[in-house]
Scaffold this motif. Sequence first.
Motif, PDB file in Angstrom:
ATOM      1  N   ILE A 189      30.475  33.403  42.903  1.00  0.00           N
ATOM      2  CA  ILE A 189      30.164  34.261  41.752  1.00  0.00           C
ATOM      3  C   ILE A 189      31.443  34.902  41.236  1.00  0.00           C
ATOM      4  O   ILE A 189      31.670  34.985  40.019  1.00  0.00           O
ATOM      5  CB  ILE A 189      29.122  35.325  42.140  1.00  0.00           C
ATOM      6  CG1 ILE A 189      27.766  34.667  42.408  1.00  0.00           C
ATOM      7  CG2 ILE A 189      28.980  36.374  41.031  1.00  0.00           C
ATOM      8  CD1 ILE A 189      26.706  35.614  42.914  1.00  0.00           C
ATOM      9  N   ALA A 190      32.305  35.376  42.142  1.00  0.00           N
ATOM     10  CA  ALA A 190      33.579  35.978  41.727  1.00  0.00           C
ATOM     11  C   ALA A 190      34.394  34.998  40.892  1.00  0.00           C
ATOM     12  O   ALA A 190      35.001  35.373  39.875  1.00  0.00           O
ATOM     13  CB  ALA A 190      34.369  36.413  42.958  1.00  0.00           C
ATOM     14  N   ARG A 191      34.390  33.741  41.292  1.00  0.00           N
ATOM     15  CA  ARG A 191      35.169  32.721  40.589  1.00  0.00           C
ATOM     16  C   ARG A 191      34.475  32.271  39.296  1.00  0.00           C
ATOM     17  O   ARG A 191      35.076  32.271  38.219  1.00  0.00           O
ATOM     18  CB  ARG A 191      35.381  31.522  41.511  1.00  0.00           C
ATOM     19  CG  ARG A 191      36.184  30.396  40.902  1.00  0.00           C
ATOM     20  CD  ARG A 191      36.287  29.222  41.861  1.00  0.00           C
ATOM     21  NE  ARG A 191      34.960  28.675  42.194  1.00  0.00           N
ATOM     22  CZ  ARG A 191      34.393  28.804  43.390  1.00  0.00           C
ATOM     23  NH1 ARG A 191      35.007  29.456  44.364  1.00  0.00           N
ATOM     24  NH2 ARG A 191      33.190  28.281  43.621  1.00  0.00           N
ATOM     25  N   ASP A 192      33.197  31.910  39.402  1.00  0.00           N
ATOM     26  CA  ASP A 192      32.500  31.302  38.266  1.00  0.00           C
ATOM     27  C   ASP A 192      32.102  32.311  37.193  1.00  0.00           C
ATOM     28  O   ASP A 192      31.929  31.938  36.029  1.00  0.00           O
ATOM     29  CB  ASP A 192      31.251  30.560  38.750  1.00  0.00           C
ATOM     30  CG  ASP A 192      31.582  29.430  39.721  1.00  0.00           C
ATOM     31  OD1 ASP A 192      32.749  28.994  39.734  1.00  0.00           O
ATOM     32  OD2 ASP A 192      30.680  29.019  40.473  1.00  0.00           O
ATOM     33  N   SER A 194      33.875  35.152  36.564  1.00  0.00           N
ATOM     34  CA  SER A 194      35.023  36.050  36.380  1.00  0.00           C
ATOM     35  C   SER A 194      35.118  36.574  34.948  1.00  0.00           C
ATOM     36  O   SER A 194      35.492  37.737  34.735  1.00  0.00           O
ATOM     37  CB  SER A 194      36.318  35.344  36.774  1.00  0.00           C
ATOM     38  OG  SER A 194      36.531  34.187  35.970  1.00  0.00           O
ATOM     39  N   ALA A 195      34.778  35.748  33.964  1.00  0.00           N
ATOM     40  CA  ALA A 195      34.849  36.200  32.568  1.00  0.00           C
ATOM     41  C   ALA A 195      33.847  37.328  32.316  1.00  0.00           C
ATOM     42  O   ALA A 195      34.157  38.312  31.626  1.00  0.00           O
ATOM     43  CB  ALA A 195      34.583  35.031  31.622  1.00  0.00           C
ATOM     44  N   ALA A 217      39.329  35.639  45.139  1.00  0.00           N
ATOM     45  CA  ALA A 217      38.802  34.667  44.175  1.00  0.00           C
ATOM     46  C   ALA A 217      38.804  35.242  42.763  1.00  0.00           C
ATOM     47  O   ALA A 217      39.173  34.553  41.800  1.00  0.00           O
ATOM     48  CB  ALA A 217      37.392  34.247  44.574  1.00  0.00           C
ATOM     49  N   LEU A 218      38.386  36.498  42.628  1.00  0.00           N
ATOM     50  CA  LEU A 218      38.357  37.114  41.300  1.00  0.00           C
ATOM     51  C   LEU A 218      39.767  37.303  40.751  1.00  0.00           C
ATOM     52  O   LEU A 218      40.030  37.010  39.571  1.00  0.00           O
ATOM     53  CB  LEU A 218      37.640  38.465  41.366  1.00  0.00           C
ATOM     54  CG  LEU A 218      37.550  39.213  40.032  1.00  0.00           C
ATOM     55  CD1 LEU A 218      36.714  38.429  39.025  1.00  0.00           C
ATOM     56  CD2 LEU A 218      36.961  40.612  40.227  1.00  0.00           C
ATOM     57  N   ALA A 219      40.683  37.773  41.583  1.00  0.00           N
ATOM     58  CA  ALA A 219      42.060  37.980  41.119  1.00  0.00           C
ATOM     59  C   ALA A 219      42.675  36.672  40.642  1.00  0.00           C
ATOM     60  O   ALA A 219      43.344  36.624  39.599  1.00  0.00           O
ATOM     61  CB  ALA A 219      42.896  38.595  42.236  1.00  0.00           C
ATOM     62  N   SER A 220      42.447  35.602  41.386  1.00  0.00           N
ATOM     63  CA  SER A 220      42.979  34.300  40.984  1.00  0.00           C
ATOM     64  C   SER A 220      42.409  33.874  39.635  1.00  0.00           C
ATOM     65  O   SER A 220      43.139  33.366  38.765  1.00  0.00           O
ATOM     66  CB  SER A 220      42.647  33.261  42.051  1.00  0.00           C
ATOM     67  OG  SER A 220      43.091  31.976  41.668  1.00  0.00           O
TER      68      SER A 220
END
Length: 304
Positions: A189-192, A194-195, A217-220
Amino acid sequence: MDILGIGNALLDIFGFSDEDLALSLGLHPNRGTHVSPERLDELLLAVPNPIFVSGGTAANALKASAALGLDCAFVGCIGTEDREDDRWARLFTADLSDARVEAILERRTIPTGRCLVIHMPGSMKSIACSPGAAPKINPEQITAQLISKARQVFVDGQILRNPDVFGKVDRLCLDAGVPLAVDVASTDIARDKSAVIGRLLAESGATVFLNEDEARALASALEGTVPSDLSGLSPDARCDAIFSHCVQAGSGAGADTKAGKATIVVKLGERGVRCWSAEGKTEIAAKAVDHPLDDTGAGDTFAG
């Protein structure tokens, strides 16, 4: 009402056994898997003396908040059998009631969501989850009247997978001037999403909770939104720069129209918590907990 929580209603089921039992059931140490309700029924037959408690990110956080004296309510979905709450729903609602959390639930004609956690020697555990009715929340459950009653709205990050529901929650919180907090709940969820999370910080002044893996994951995923070059920084320094930029952007122009102040909170387990806000970065140590019965969901209540 102090906190309105919205999330997946999952009955957590804890069992204690040896590694041989888990392996004989097709489960593996320190791994989780999704199974059908029927398969979970089969697994339960082999678990001696299971312990049942209400779970899911939002319910866990609300129970801890209620224990601190706050007035809390939970919105979610449970399952039925023969037009009545099924056994698992009754256990879920009874535990919430014991914790003094009001349950605002809709019923679905499928089983209540369950999560089986089998503990094994050496601090190993296997998890089998059957979501069932838990993710079946619909936008009609979320009303302006309900949101306006709360001083704070707290959302399980799994709700981000349902943009119709989450979008309505976000809009109603902004309209009512009610601060919104989201526990991201998983690295994907953090990655997908993020927007969406970045927009929440910038436009809604939300508070975002993450564990360390979710934070990385979110920072990346958000690194491209930062105007400066971060290539020479260490991973921790890069994360610091990204999160500092995000909360400053969320506290700039138009901040007076937002219900809250953009804040990022990273849970560090036994090391405590790290927080970014417009005032800067803060770290708070944790108090040690001796011999917990189970650490599933501990991060939801800062008890990790």
